[in-house]
Structures are given as C-alpha cells and as structure tokens.
Design an enzyme around this catalytic site. Structure first.
Site, PDB file in Angstrom:
ATOM      1  N   CYS A 167       0.832  -1.205   0.000  1.00  0.00           N
ATOM      2  CA  CYS A 167       0.000   0.000   0.000  1.00  0.00           C
ATOM      3  C   CYS A 167       0.872   1.263   0.000  1.00  0.00           C
ATOM      4  CB  CYS A 167      -0.904   0.015   1.233  1.00  0.00           C
ATOM      5  SG  CYS A 167      -2.036   1.430   1.260  1.00  0.00           S
ATOM      6  N   CYS A 177      -9.077  -0.770   2.128  1.00  0.00           N
ATOM      7  CA  CYS A 177      -8.430   0.523   1.877  1.00  0.00           C
ATOM      8  C   CYS A 177      -8.806   1.026   0.489  1.00  0.00           C
ATOM      9  CB  CYS A 177      -6.911   0.357   1.986  1.00  0.00           C
ATOM     10  SG  CYS A 177      -5.960   1.804   1.469  1.00  0.00           S
ATOM     11  N   CYS A 232      -5.060   1.209  -1.830  1.00  0.00           N
ATOM     12  CA  CYS A 232      -4.428   0.011  -2.394  1.00  0.00           C
ATOM     13  C   CYS A 232      -5.440  -1.038  -2.831  1.00  0.00           C
ATOM     14  CB  CYS A 232      -3.437  -0.600  -1.400  1.00  0.00           C
ATOM     15  SG  CYS A 232      -4.204  -1.356   0.062  1.00  0.00           S
ATOM     16  N   CYS A 278     -18.172 -31.100  20.748  1.00  0.00           N
ATOM     17  CA  CYS A 278     -18.732 -31.744  19.561  1.00  0.00           C
ATOM     18  C   CYS A 278     -17.626 -32.113  18.571  1.00  0.00           C
ATOM     19  CB  CYS A 278     -19.788 -30.860  18.906  1.00  0.00           C
ATOM     20  SG  CYS A 278     -19.264 -29.191  18.548  1.00  0.00           S
TER      21      CYS A 278
END
Length: 352
Positions: free
Chosen positions: A40, A67, A70, A317
């Site tokens: 970025c 963002c 970017c 489980c």
C-alpha cells in the site's frame, strides 16, 4: 494466530512495500479502520497500530474495511467488473443482506458472482458480504468501547449504518437497550482465532468462532429464545471461560468448570451430556452416542443435535467423528477440528 516473530517480519515487509509478500498477509490499521495490502502506498502506521491477517475474510470479521488506496480486494491482478461492482455495493451499504433480486437489480448473475468471488478471495460473495456485516456488528464487542467511539469520524461508515448492522444481528442498538433483558457479548482471542462469548451474570450461553458459518442465525435464535438484547460487555462467566480457554490451549486444563446455560430440547441436552462425557484424547461416532442413549437408529438426530451445539470446545462436539474414522463435519472448520483432536491427544499422551 500469527506469532510475534512473523508479525515483525510482516511489518518490515509493509514498511519496505515488499511485493513478494502480496497475498501472504493483510494489515489492519487500528487508527484508520482500514486493511491494506503489503505494498500500500499510504503512509505507514506504527507497529503497535497494526494487526496482521492471513486472509481478507479475517480482516473483514475483525471490523476493518478495504483501503481505498491500495484496494486489497482488487489487486495484485485486476478483478472483473462483476467483483468490482459488488465490492463497491457492499461498501456503500455494508449492513445489507443480499437476496436474489439485489443481483438482478445490478444485472449480475448470482452464480457468476459466487464463482468469481470464490476463485478470487477463497469465499463466496454471500460469505464476503456476511463477513463485512458481521465485522460491523462485532466491532464494538471486539474493542469494548462505547458506541460513540466505534463510529469513524470520516463519515465513511455512518452511525446509523453501524446501529442497523448491530441491531439486525444482536437485537437492539447498544444505545436502546432495556437493562431488564440483557446478555453480554465479548471477543476472546484464542490460538485458533477469535471467538465470541455470550453470557449473563450467571452462565455462558454461547461460545463460537466468529467466522463460523451461520453464527448470525445462532445469535438471532439465542436472543429470540431468551427474549434478550445482546450488547457488548463482560460478565464473570466470560472472564471464567477466557481464563479456562487460555489454560486449555496451554495444555494445562482438560475439564471446564464455567457454568453453562444450554438452550435445547431434552433430546439435544441428552446428546450434549454424552459429548461432555467423552474423555479428552478420545472420539466417538454418531452411532456410538445413539447407542449410549438407547436409540441406535437415531444417528441422524444425534448429528443434528451435535450441530446445534452453541458452546464450542466446552461441549466437545469436535470429538464426534464418522463411523468410518473420517472427521465428519464441524462448524468451526475441519482444520480446527483436527487441531483440537491432536492437541487433546498429545496432552493425554504426555500424561502417560
């Protein structure tokens, strides 16, 4: 969870805008609420303001939005117009629940959207939209801050949008709750990823991984059956389960003592009692449990009760597998299920 050494490595790659790390991680910036690619061009945040994620879905569930500079969901390879349009549509209305007509309104084929999102991001469009919506609702729970503090000053996410997302999932906006019927929800970081805990002052009602498929429906079902609102907060049962989970993942605890409140039918509760009776390090099949209950033909009902468990790990489980020895299903994902079984087995082996 990404360890400290890897976080430091990722941060150096972020500062250097190292393109070799594209696709390996995303960075969430606490001060802006966005998540970015490693390359970025924006000004780099301080290390303490960064949170690192291996997938975009993790960043979305942690309440970060893509963002605008970017565009982490559009690079490194440019995506199709279908993906771009849908990503923008979600950002314009992140609390929206998508239906077939919504795709038709955009002249987009629903199956095409599913296929392209799955190929590009490893999740379907519906899963992406859900992660964004859940991220908004989990935002206040995760941070523990007040409703005002969770609203971004940029106006990118409106306060009404946040309240809508929260109330759709939790039942009432945090500022409109009657204290008479309230359950508290908290974000718990664990070795296998963040979990959501819901409890009152006396017992734990729900413990699930935040990326579990169907978590929204579980929360909705819980709040409707208890006629409660669910708001951010911490209670003693939540503190207790956080301590016990830490000990469990360290391998020093095999039996949980946090008080539980199990919402289920008598049959479901009888299945859950059988699950708790399975020793750590061991497994049982659905058939084994059906036989133990004196109902050998009730395998399918046992499986359904197993899937209805809302207290992951605590009511184990994950210790139920297929008669063939295959892992079977697990709401938190088979990778986690396998890890939990190996973790418990190794703990038992070390004690012998």
């Amino acid at each position: 969870m990404i360890n400290a050494e890897l976080k430091e490595q990722y941060y150096q790659a972020l500062v250097a805008k190292d393109s070799e790390y594209e696709g390996l991680f995303y960075v969430g910036v606490k001060t802006t609420g966005v998540f970015c690619r490693p390359t970025c061009p924006a000004r780099k945040p301080k290390f303490e303001n960064c949170e690192f994620y291996e997938t975009a879905q993790q960043a979305l569930l942690a309440s970060f939005r893509p963002c605008q500079r970017c565009r982490p969901l559009s690079h490194p390879n440019q995506v199709s117009d279908v993906v771009r349009i849908l990503v923008e549509a979600v950002e314009n209305n992140p609390e929206k629940r998508w239906k077939g007509q919504d795709f038709r309104n955009l002249s987009i084929d629903e199956s095409t959207a599913r296929r392209q999102f799955k190929k590009r991001f490893g999740m379907t469009f519906v899963e992406y939209a859900r992660a964004r919506r859940m991220g908004l609702a989990l935002k206040n729970i995760r941070s523990g801050r007040t409703i005002i503090d969770t609203q971004l000053s940029t106006g990118y996410e409106s306060s009404s949008g946040f309240r809508d997302a929260f109330s759709r999932i939790m039942g009432a906006a945090p500022t409109q709750v009657d204290d008479g019927q309230v359950l508290k929800a908290s974000w718990i970081d664990t070795r296998l990823g963040p979990m959501m805990a819901v409890a009152d002052d006396n017992a734990l009602y729900l413990l699930e991984f935040v990326d579990r498929r169907g978590l929204e429906r579980e929360v909705e079902r819980l709040r409707k059956r208890t006629k409660s609102a669910i708001v951010p907060g911490v209670t003693e049962p939540i503190r207790s389960i956080e301590r016990e989970l830490e000990q469990y993942f360290e391998g020093t605890l095999t039996e949980f003592h946090t008080p539980l409140f199990c919402l289920g039918t008598p049959f479901q509760k009888s299945v859950w009692e059988q699950l708790v009776a399975i020793p750590p390090g061991e497994t049982r099949s659905y058939q084994d449990i059906a036989v133990a209950l004196g109902k050998p033909s009730a395998c399918r009902a046992v499986a359904q009760a197993n899937g209805a468990n809302q207290l992951a790990i605590v009511i184990p489980c994950h210790r139920v597998i297929n008669a063939s020895g295959d892992l079977g299903g697990y709401g938190g994902g088979l990778t986690r299920k396998n890890w939990l079984l190996m973790h418990e087995k190794s703990g038992c082996d070390s004690n012998h």
